[in-house]
Design a protein around this motif. Structure first.
Motif, PDB file in Angstrom:
ATOM      1  N   MET A 101       0.993  -1.210   0.209  1.00  0.00           N
ATOM      2  CA  MET A 101      -0.220  -0.022   0.243  1.00  0.00           C
ATOM      3  C   MET A 101       1.003   1.141  -0.229  1.00  0.00           C
ATOM      4  SD  MET A 101      -3.032  -0.283   2.346  1.00  0.00           S
ATOM      5  CE  MET A 101      -3.421  -1.189   2.931  1.00  0.00           C
ATOM      6  N   GLY A 102       2.231   1.404   0.473  1.00  0.00           N
ATOM      7  CA  GLY A 102       2.899   2.867   0.302  1.00  0.00           C
ATOM      8  C   GLY A 102       3.898   2.584  -0.548  1.00  0.00           C
ATOM      9  N   SER A 103       2.965   1.838  -1.650  1.00  0.00           N
ATOM     10  CA  SER A 103       4.179   2.461  -2.995  1.00  0.00           C
ATOM     11  C   SER A 103       2.740   1.629  -4.053  1.00  0.00           C
ATOM     12  CB  SER A 103       5.083   1.538  -3.278  1.00  0.00           C
ATOM     13  OG  SER A 103       4.885   0.218  -2.979  1.00  0.00           O
ATOM     14  N   LEU A 104       1.745   2.314  -3.621  1.00  0.00           N
ATOM     15  CA  LEU A 104       1.222   1.885  -4.805  1.00  0.00           C
ATOM     16  C   LEU A 104       0.436   2.221  -6.512  1.00  0.00           C
ATOM     17  CD1 LEU A 104      -2.496   1.208  -2.793  1.00  0.00           C
ATOM     18  CD2 LEU A 104      -1.419  -0.747  -4.033  1.00  0.00           C
ATOM     19  N   TRP A 105       1.400   3.753  -5.820  1.00  0.00           N
ATOM     20  CA  TRP A 105       1.353   4.988  -7.130  1.00  0.00           C
ATOM     21  C   TRP A 105       2.329   4.520  -8.304  1.00  0.00           C
ATOM     22  CZ3 TRP A 105       6.044   6.880  -8.264  1.00  0.00           C
ATOM     23  CH2 TRP A 105       7.027   6.369  -7.136  1.00  0.00           C
ATOM     24  N   GLN A 106       3.153   2.952  -7.675  1.00  0.00           N
ATOM     25  CA  GLN A 106       4.604   2.689  -8.683  1.00  0.00           C
ATOM     26  C   GLN A 106       3.794   1.363  -9.293  1.00  0.00           C
ATOM     27  OE1 GLN A 106       7.341   1.785  -5.636  1.00  0.00           O
ATOM     28  NE2 GLN A 106       8.275   4.059  -6.419  1.00  0.00           N
ATOM     29  N   SER A 107       2.730   0.996  -8.705  1.00  0.00           N
ATOM     30  CA  SER A 107       1.952  -0.627  -8.860  1.00  0.00           C
ATOM     31  C   SER A 107       0.791  -0.432  -9.733  1.00  0.00           C
ATOM     32  CB  SER A 107       1.731  -1.531  -7.755  1.00  0.00           C
ATOM     33  OG  SER A 107       3.176  -1.688  -7.087  1.00  0.00           O
ATOM     34  N   VAL A 108      -0.099   0.404  -9.856  1.00  0.00           N
ATOM     35  CA  VAL A 108      -0.910   0.373 -10.336  1.00  0.00           C
ATOM     36  C   VAL A 108      -0.876   1.586 -11.484  1.00  0.00           C
ATOM     37  CG1 VAL A 108      -2.969  -0.760  -8.712  1.00  0.00           C
ATOM     38  CG2 VAL A 108      -2.416   1.564  -9.146  1.00  0.00           C
TER      39      VAL A 108
END
Length: 125
Positions: free
Chosen positions: A101-108
């Motif tokens: 959750m801390g790096s969702l912007w990189q994953s979705v």
């Protein structure tokens, strides 16, 4: 998130549906309930939703059954793989990715109209 947390969720991925009697009926029920809540908040449909911390997809799959474009993410790769398999078995279109959750912007790769985390849809207006 530490390795022991990930290991815990990895270990329960296969048995998670046993938490609910009639897990697939629970998926459908939760999707319908969330859909009703969403309908009271928005005027347009369909919506793109992110279900972060989706586990094996209980709510993500239910929302996809209701016609939403759903991306599910979870810390546990085993849970994500299980969600993908269940989606395929159910004939439901949803995307699942292992992500913190801390790096969702990189994953979705999408923008979303709302985010579901533990049954709480945020961002709808």
């Amino acid at each position: 998130m530490n390795d022991s947390t990930t290991a815990f969720y990895e270990a329960i991925a296969d048995d998670y549906p046993l938490i609910f009697e009639g897990w697939r009926a629970t998926v459908l029920h939760q999707g319908k309930v969330l859909h009703t809540l969403i309908q009271h908040q928005v005027e347009r449909f369909p919506l793109r939703l992110l279900d972060c911390s989706c586990g094996i997809g209980t709510q993500a799959l239910g929302l996809a059954q209701q016609g939403y474009a759903v991306d599910g993410t979870d810390l546990s790769p085993a849970s994500v793989e299980r969600a993908r398999g269940i989606a395929k078995q159910m004939g439901v279109s949803a995307s699942f990715t292992a992500a913190n959750m801390g790096s969702l912007w990189q994953s979705v790769p999408h923008d979303f109209d709302g985010v579901n985390g533990s049954g709480m849809i945020k961002g709808l207006s």
